[in-house]
Design an enzyme around this catalytic site. Structure first.
Site, PDB file in Angstrom:
ATOM      1  CG  HIS A 208      -0.192   0.328   2.495  1.00  0.00           C
ATOM      2  ND1 HIS A 208       0.491  -0.616   3.203  1.00  0.00           N
ATOM      3  CD2 HIS A 208      -0.025   1.492   3.178  1.00  0.00           C
ATOM      4  CE1 HIS A 208       1.036  -0.071   4.277  1.00  0.00           C
ATOM      5  NE2 HIS A 208       0.751   1.209   4.288  1.00  0.00           N
TER       6      HIS A 208
HETATM    7  C1  UD1 Z   1      -2.030   5.783   5.483  1.00  0.00           C
HETATM    8  C2  UD1 Z   1      -0.757   6.350   6.078  1.00  0.00           C
HETATM    9  C3  UD1 Z   1       0.348   5.315   6.018  1.00  0.00           C
HETATM   10  C4  UD1 Z   1      -0.093   4.008   6.655  1.00  0.00           C
HETATM   11  C5  UD1 Z   1      -1.404   3.543   6.054  1.00  0.00           C
HETATM   12  C6  UD1 Z   1      -1.908   2.339   6.794  1.00  0.00           C
HETATM   13  C7  UD1 Z   1      -0.423   8.777   5.790  1.00  0.00           C
HETATM   14  C8  UD1 Z   1       0.296   9.815   5.028  1.00  0.00           C
HETATM   15  N1  UD1 Z   1      -0.306   7.515   5.330  1.00  0.00           N
HETATM   16  O1  UD1 Z   1      -1.794   5.530   4.116  1.00  0.00           O
HETATM   17  O2  UD1 Z   1       1.479   5.794   6.716  1.00  0.00           O
HETATM   18  O3  UD1 Z   1       0.908   3.048   6.447  1.00  0.00           O
HETATM   19  O4  UD1 Z   1      -2.382   4.583   6.165  1.00  0.00           O
HETATM   20  O5  UD1 Z   1      -2.822   1.625   6.054  1.00  0.00           O
HETATM   21  O6  UD1 Z   1      -1.060   9.071   6.771  1.00  0.00           O
HETATM   22  N2  UD1 Z   1      -9.225   4.864   1.355  1.00  0.00           N
HETATM   23  C9  UD1 Z   1     -10.439   4.258   1.190  1.00  0.00           C
HETATM   24  N3  UD1 Z   1     -11.031   3.705   2.296  1.00  0.00           N
HETATM   25  C10 UD1 Z   1     -10.454   3.746   3.530  1.00  0.00           C
HETATM   26  C11 UD1 Z   1      -9.197   4.351   3.668  1.00  0.00           C
HETATM   27  C12 UD1 Z   1      -8.585   4.922   2.574  1.00  0.00           C
HETATM   28  O7  UD1 Z   1     -10.986   4.201   0.094  1.00  0.00           O
HETATM   29  O8  UD1 Z   1     -11.058   3.241   4.497  1.00  0.00           O
HETATM   30  C13 UD1 Z   1      -8.584   5.516   0.195  1.00  0.00           C
HETATM   31  C14 UD1 Z   1      -8.564   7.013   0.396  1.00  0.00           C
HETATM   32  O9  UD1 Z   1      -9.720   7.590  -0.089  1.00  0.00           O
HETATM   33  C15 UD1 Z   1      -7.338   7.422  -0.351  1.00  0.00           C
HETATM   34  C16 UD1 Z   1      -6.424   6.203  -0.296  1.00  0.00           C
HETATM   35  O10 UD1 Z   1      -7.228   5.113   0.116  1.00  0.00           O
HETATM   36  O11 UD1 Z   1      -7.667   7.695  -1.683  1.00  0.00           O
HETATM   37  C17 UD1 Z   1      -5.280   6.396   0.661  1.00  0.00           C
HETATM   38  O12 UD1 Z   1      -5.736   6.662   1.979  1.00  0.00           O
HETATM   39  P1  UD1 Z   1      -4.866   7.556   2.992  1.00  0.00           P
HETATM   40  O13 UD1 Z   1      -5.408   7.447   4.351  1.00  0.00           O
HETATM   41  O14 UD1 Z   1      -4.673   8.918   2.433  1.00  0.00           O
HETATM   42  O15 UD1 Z   1      -3.426   6.908   2.938  1.00  0.00           O
HETATM   43  P2  UD1 Z   1      -2.983   5.396   3.096  1.00  0.00           P
HETATM   44  O16 UD1 Z   1      -2.364   4.964   1.826  1.00  0.00           O
HETATM   45  O17 UD1 Z   1      -4.106   4.599   3.641  1.00  0.00           O
HETATM   46  N1  UDP Z   2      -4.032  -5.766   8.375  1.00  0.00           N
HETATM   47  C1  UDP Z   2      -5.349  -6.183   8.543  1.00  0.00           C
HETATM   48  N2  UDP Z   2      -6.062  -6.521   7.425  1.00  0.00           N
HETATM   49  C2  UDP Z   2      -5.545  -6.466   6.176  1.00  0.00           C
HETATM   50  C3  UDP Z   2      -4.197  -6.038   6.026  1.00  0.00           C
HETATM   51  C4  UDP Z   2      -3.477  -5.679   7.149  1.00  0.00           C
HETATM   52  O1  UDP Z   2      -5.846  -6.256   9.665  1.00  0.00           O
HETATM   53  O2  UDP Z   2      -6.262  -6.762   5.225  1.00  0.00           O
HETATM   54  C5  UDP Z   2      -3.268  -5.391   9.581  1.00  0.00           C
HETATM   55  C6  UDP Z   2      -1.933  -6.051   9.696  1.00  0.00           C
HETATM   56  O3  UDP Z   2      -2.050  -7.356  10.239  1.00  0.00           O
HETATM   57  C7  UDP Z   2      -1.190  -5.090  10.598  1.00  0.00           C
HETATM   58  C8  UDP Z   2      -1.735  -3.747  10.173  1.00  0.00           C
HETATM   59  O4  UDP Z   2      -2.965  -4.008   9.499  1.00  0.00           O
HETATM   60  O5  UDP Z   2      -1.528  -5.306  11.946  1.00  0.00           O
HETATM   61  C9  UDP Z   2      -0.764  -3.068   9.250  1.00  0.00           C
HETATM   62  O6  UDP Z   2      -1.359  -1.932   8.711  1.00  0.00           O
HETATM   63  P1  UDP Z   2      -0.940  -1.300   7.333  1.00  0.00           P
HETATM   64  O7  UDP Z   2      -0.182  -2.278   6.540  1.00  0.00           O
HETATM   65  O8  UDP Z   2      -2.176  -0.731   6.748  1.00  0.00           O
HETATM   66  O9  UDP Z   2      -0.038  -0.055   7.770  1.00  0.00           O
HETATM   67  P2  UDP Z   2       1.494   0.097   8.219  1.00  0.00           P
HETATM   68  O10 UDP Z   2       1.783  -0.877   9.290  1.00  0.00           O
HETATM   69  O11 UDP Z   2       2.341  -0.088   7.013  1.00  0.00           O
HETATM   70  O12 UDP Z   2       1.555   1.518   8.663  1.00  0.00           O
END
Ligand code: UD1
Ligand code: UDP
Length: 375
Positions: A208
């Site tokens: 991601h």
């Molecule tokens: C964010 C964090 C990242 C973390 C990740 C965990 C920042 C800058 N990034 O990245 O550090 O590792 O979360 O997963 O804070 N979206 C949906 N549904 C949701 C959530 C997100 O559709 O429930 C979409 C949003 O609309 C957006 C994209 O996913 O277009 C990214 O979401 P965003 O929260 O901005 O960043 P992440 O890539 O999730």
């Molecule tokens: N995770 C989850 N469901 C999924 C993918 C990940 O519950 O479909 C959990 C995973 O086991 C871990 C956490 O989400 O505990 C990691 O989050 P993510 O990879 O979104 O963010 P990061 O750790 O890179 O910030």
């Protein structure tokens, strides 16, 4: 002691689940939970509150995706309003997301002391939004809970030991507390008929990071590597919404017609208990997630990291994790080298599941000390 905890993204729900449970058992502690709304789909947010029995947020700010500046700015304004109403003794923030930064900034401007869980991590890659968030959050915090010795050293190298009123605590990692606590509560995920057979050997994949998903060449190289690996080792991949958006626009069908589903099966994100189920049964993890790199280790599985650098360097140093970046040949080679590596946690390098106790002890201890000084 009144604590306002600010969370908003999936990994923060998991970290907060582990710490909040211990915090709320303490006499005289009141935790007010603020959910910024950064993650909002049911399978990215609500499911964790239900499965992990996290108390429902006192405030849900409903601030969803936007540009970094707009999202962080709107969070800053809304969190400030909560802090002015609640007047807490301390704000508690986790990790390195935009929700973390907004929480730390709002609190420190109001002279509310900030505790940062997962402090001191560095990738030394300033193009990562997370690196910016964590550096600023660390600087604004006055109690820094470092999961590892490396994180402590990073802060020392940046001169933190010389900052007055700043306390650095090597606490261990609350994600290990969660892994231990929830392991026996695992739930079998619902998988599509004809998908990867998880009772046989399979690899678990997540992806991601913006640096991979938002660079078409990297995304396509990684997927080409995964498709090839899946012919030998079937792969199961719960797909993050950011990645799903990019795959949709590249014409890759999540309904699986783009790949043979019994070899490479893409599914919607799953809950933590399903993730624990998969982690306990897979043969190998491939990921660019920070949390997954550690969970692979907690559940005794080797990991191939689809990044050029990692904050969790001790796992690479121990030979349990290999950095493969996005190059197709490097990824395939890394899987070949890692798939039979035996992973053991002998040194308790992430705190052996005692991080939450350590953090809560330090939070209570510091407050008692501050009160004694005021008297
Ligand atoms: C964010 C964090 C990242 C973390 C990740 C965990 C920042 C800058 N990034 O990245 O550090 O590792 O979360 O997963 O804070 N979206 C949906 N549904 C949701 C959530 C997100 O559709 O429930 C979409 C949003 O609309 C957006 C994209 O996913 O277009 C990214 O979401 P965003 O929260 O901005 O960043 P992440 O890539 O999730
Ligand atoms: N995770 C989850 N469901 C999924 C993918 C990940 O519950 O479909 C959990 C995973 O086991 C871990 C956490 O989400 O505990 C990691 O989050 P993510 O990879 O979104 O963010 P990061 O750790 O890179 O910030």
């Amino acid at each position: 002691m009144k604590i306002v905890t600010v969370i908003g993204a999936r990994p923060q729900f998991i970290k907060a689940a582990a710490l909040s449970r211990v915090l709320r058992q303490q006499k005289g502690v009141q935790e007010i939970l603020v959910h910024t709304g950064q993650h909002y789909d049911d399978n990215m947010s609500e499911i964790f509150f239900e499965q992990m029995e996290i108390s429902w947020p006192d405030y849900h700010l409903g601030i969803v995706a936007d540009t970094h500046g707009a999202q962080t700015g709107r969070m800053l304004e809304a969190i400030e309003a909560v802090l002015i109403t609640e007047k807490p003794d301390r704000a508690l923030v986790y990790g390195d997301t935009n929700s973390t930064l907004a929480g730390a900034l709002a609190a420190s401007k109001l002279h509310i002391s900030v505790a940062h869980v997962e402090a001191g991590l560095r990738s030394f890659n300033m193009r990562m939004p997370e690196e910016i968030n964590r550096i600023v959050t660390d600087r604004l915090s006055d109690i820094l809970f470092c999961p590892t010795g490396t994180a402590v050293k990073n802060l020392q190298n940046e001169g933190f030991a010389g900052f007055k009123q700043v306390k650095i605590v090597k606490s261990g990692d609350v994600m290990q507390d969660a892994a231990i606590y929830y392991a026996s509560k695992e739930q079998m995920p619902e998988l599509p008929a004809g998908g990867v057979a998880i009772e046989k050997e399979f690899g678990l994949v997540t992806l991601h990071r913006a640096e991979n998903t938002d660079v078409p060449q990297r995304l396509s190289d990684i997927f080409m590597a995964l498709a090839e690996i899946s012919l030998e080792l079937p792969l199961l991949m719960p797909v993050h919404p950011r990645t799903r958006q990019k795959l949709d626009s590249a014409g890759v069908d999540l309904g699986m017609s783009s790949f043979a589903p019994d070899k490479f099966c893409l599914i919607d994100p799953v809950g933590y208990l399903e993730m624990v189920f998969l982690l306990q049964r897979c043969s190998l993890v491939m990921t660019d997630s920070g949390g997954l790199q550690k969970e692979a280790f907690f559940f005794g599985k080797p990991c191939v990291t689809l990044r050029d650098e990692t904050e969790w360097v001790e796992l690479v140093g121990s030979g349990f994790n290999m950095l493969a970046g996005s190059n197709k040949e490097r990824i395939i080679e890394a899987v070949g080298r890692m798939k039979n590596v035996v992973v053991t946690d002998e040194d308790g390098m992430y705190g052996a599941g005692k991080a939450a106790d350590c953090i809560v002890g330090a939070l209570l201890g510091q407050l008692t000390h501050a009160k004694a000084q005021r008297r």
